[in-house]
Scaffold this active site. Structure first.
Site, PDB file in Angstrom:
ATOM      1  NE  ARG A  80      -3.764  -2.473   2.336  1.00  0.00           N
ATOM      2  CZ  ARG A  80      -3.365  -3.668   2.302  1.00  0.00           C
ATOM      3  NH1 ARG A  80      -2.374  -4.107   2.522  1.00  0.00           N
ATOM      4  NH2 ARG A  80      -4.388  -4.561   1.968  1.00  0.00           N
ATOM      5  CG  HIS A 105      -0.777  -5.499  -4.206  1.00  0.00           C
ATOM      6  ND1 HIS A 105       0.327  -5.620  -3.382  1.00  0.00           N
ATOM      7  CD2 HIS A 105      -1.545  -6.613  -3.608  1.00  0.00           C
ATOM      8  CE1 HIS A 105       0.238  -6.467  -2.475  1.00  0.00           C
ATOM      9  NE2 HIS A 105      -0.935  -6.956  -2.583  1.00  0.00           N
ATOM     10  CG  HIS A 179       0.289 -11.559  -4.156  1.00  0.00           C
ATOM     11  ND1 HIS A 179      -0.779 -12.472  -3.441  1.00  0.00           N
ATOM     12  CD2 HIS A 179       0.320 -10.402  -3.300  1.00  0.00           C
ATOM     13  CE1 HIS A 179      -1.314 -11.654  -2.754  1.00  0.00           C
ATOM     14  NE2 HIS A 179      -0.793 -10.536  -2.461  1.00  0.00           N
ATOM     15  CG  ASP A 252      -2.095  -8.581   5.361  1.00  0.00           C
ATOM     16  OD1 ASP A 252      -0.748  -8.596   4.452  1.00  0.00           O
ATOM     17  OD2 ASP A 252      -2.826  -8.073   4.838  1.00  0.00           O
ATOM     18  CD  GLU A 313       2.517 -10.372  -0.477  1.00  0.00           C
ATOM     19  OE1 GLU A 313       2.673  -9.064  -1.082  1.00  0.00           O
ATOM     20  OE2 GLU A 313       1.628 -10.746   0.226  1.00  0.00           O
TER      21      GLU A 313
HETATM   22  C1  FUC Z   1      -1.802  -9.034   0.338  1.00  0.00           C
HETATM   23  C2  FUC Z   1      -1.891  -8.271   1.414  1.00  0.00           C
HETATM   24  C3  FUC Z   1      -3.150  -7.617   1.481  1.00  0.00           C
HETATM   25  C4  FUC Z   1      -4.155  -7.947   0.306  1.00  0.00           C
HETATM   26  C5  FUC Z   1      -3.690  -8.837  -0.547  1.00  0.00           C
HETATM   27  C6  FUC Z   1      -4.715  -9.565  -1.441  1.00  0.00           C
HETATM   28  O1  FUC Z   1      -0.116  -8.888  -0.137  1.00  0.00           O
HETATM   29  O2  FUC Z   1      -0.979  -7.584   2.055  1.00  0.00           O
HETATM   30  O3  FUC Z   1      -3.731  -7.072   2.515  1.00  0.00           O
HETATM   31  O4  FUC Z   1      -5.454  -8.119   0.648  1.00  0.00           O
HETATM   32  O5  FUC Z   1      -2.590  -9.085  -0.717  1.00  0.00           O
END
Ligand code: FUC
Length: 351
Positions: A80, A105, A179, A252, A313
């Protein structure tokens, strides 16, 4: 070693191809030219049964419609950016806001939603795909034409290497990651709550209610964030630690890494005995335990539910542009952005 390719579908009249990489040890990885998505990783369990160990969809339509970034490369900037705005030198930039008042993202149509150019790579001891994408000056609000290259390489030591490269013609921000949601149970038989996670990290970033870093770097000592000796995900999901509760009961969070390319993160399923070891040159790993996964959506092999996958990640620290004490994610025209993360797949009696 083998690489094969086929048409997977179409996005906005652009053909999307899939590439499947196979090594001589029964690891199979499929990736798409849409979002560089790793749509599948298949490997045997301790009994030799080949199963999928990541979350994915069967069709391009599902990936386009509403994917929670399954397997994708996210960028220009992962995570974010507060209020979708930042300042570089004397210029203020306003980004697309795609999560309330914040930017997430890479924005509305970040790199995860683009069709990339692909070139297959065949070496003596590895096979892979190199993806390139040119992100135009002003895309999603970011300055500078940014040329990005992401390469997936699989070898016979059961290692998948993801290498990232970027160059720009104007000062900009770059922080790329992958991701993929891992679920080592095989064909999503169980959620990841009883997976064991080990992270060589003594500090994590505190988050606020919008899941943005507050700027506080917190010790993991005596908290559910201490993964140094290995810990099951369930402990964070069921903990009364406010940081676990805040993110939807789980994790998270960015964990700080040594960035020395050593083995830094391991994920293990004691039932299937599958293990993934991750090493990276990046300063952090964001651990996301699928707390926000939508319930009862059809995905490959079943239906999605909370905690069905875990994302690991590797990246720079989120929202670094607003925190001067975080390592910078700025890229200048005379520099090359480079990052590398290696995933090693194995069967093991312990983590
Ligand atoms: C992640 C998180 C988020 C999110 C997402 C789909 O990297 O940090 O909170 O909702 O991906």
């Amino acid at each position: 070693m083998k690489i094969s390719s086929k048409v997977f579908g179409e996005v906005n009249n652009q053909v999307v191809h899939s590439y499947t990489l196979q090594n001589n040890k029964n690891i199979e990885i499929t990736c798409l030219t849409y979002g560089c998505i790793i749509s599948d990783i298949r490997m045997p369990n301790s009994k030799g049964e080949m199963e999928s160990i990541v979350l994915g969809f069967d069709t391009i339509e599902d990936y386009i419609a509403d994917s929670p970034y399954f397997g994708a490369i996210v960028g220009r900037v992962a995570g974010r950016i507060k209020e979708g705005t930042f300042q570089l030198d004397n210029q203020i930039y306003n980004l697309n806001k795609n999560e309330g008042k914040n930017h997430l993202h890479g924005g509305t149509e970040g790199f995860s939603h683009k069709v990339w150019e692909a070139t297959p790579v065949e070496n003596e001891d590895s096979v892979g795909v190199s993806f390139t994408y040119v992100s135009k000056d002003g895309e999603e609000g970011y300055p500078g034409n940014l040329l990005v290259k992401v390469t997936y390489l699989l070898n016979n030591n059961n290692e998948l290497t993801i290498s990232y490269e970027g160059s720009t013609d104007q000062k900009t921000l770059v922080n790329l990651t992958n991701h993929t949601y891992f679920n080592l149970s095989g064909n999503i038989k169980r959620p990841v709550l009883d997976h064991v996670l080990k992270i060589d990290s003594s500090k994590f970033l505190e988050l606020d209610a919008s899941l943005l870093p507050t700027g506080e770097i917190v010790s993991v000592d005596h908290t559910p964030f201490d993964f140094r000796e290995g810990r099951v995900i369930r402990e964070g999901a069921e903990s009364d630690n406010l940081q676990n509760i805040l993110v939807g009961k789980g994790y998270d969070h960015p964990f700080l890494l040594g960035a020395n390319n050593q083995q830094q993160v391991s994920l293990y399923d004691p039932v299937s005995k599958r293990k993934v070891d991750i090493s990276t040159d990046q300063p952090a790993v964001v651990v996301y335990t699928g707390n926000q996964l939508t319930e009862n959506v059809e995905i490959r092999g079943g239906t999605s539910q909370k905690y069905l996958g875990i994302c690991l990640e590797t990246q720079g620290l989120p929202d670094a542009v607003h925190h001067k004490h975080f390592p910078s994610c700025e890229l200048n025209p005379n520099e090359t952005y480079k990052a590398i993360t290696r995933y090693t797949f194995s069967i093991s009696e312990t983590i």
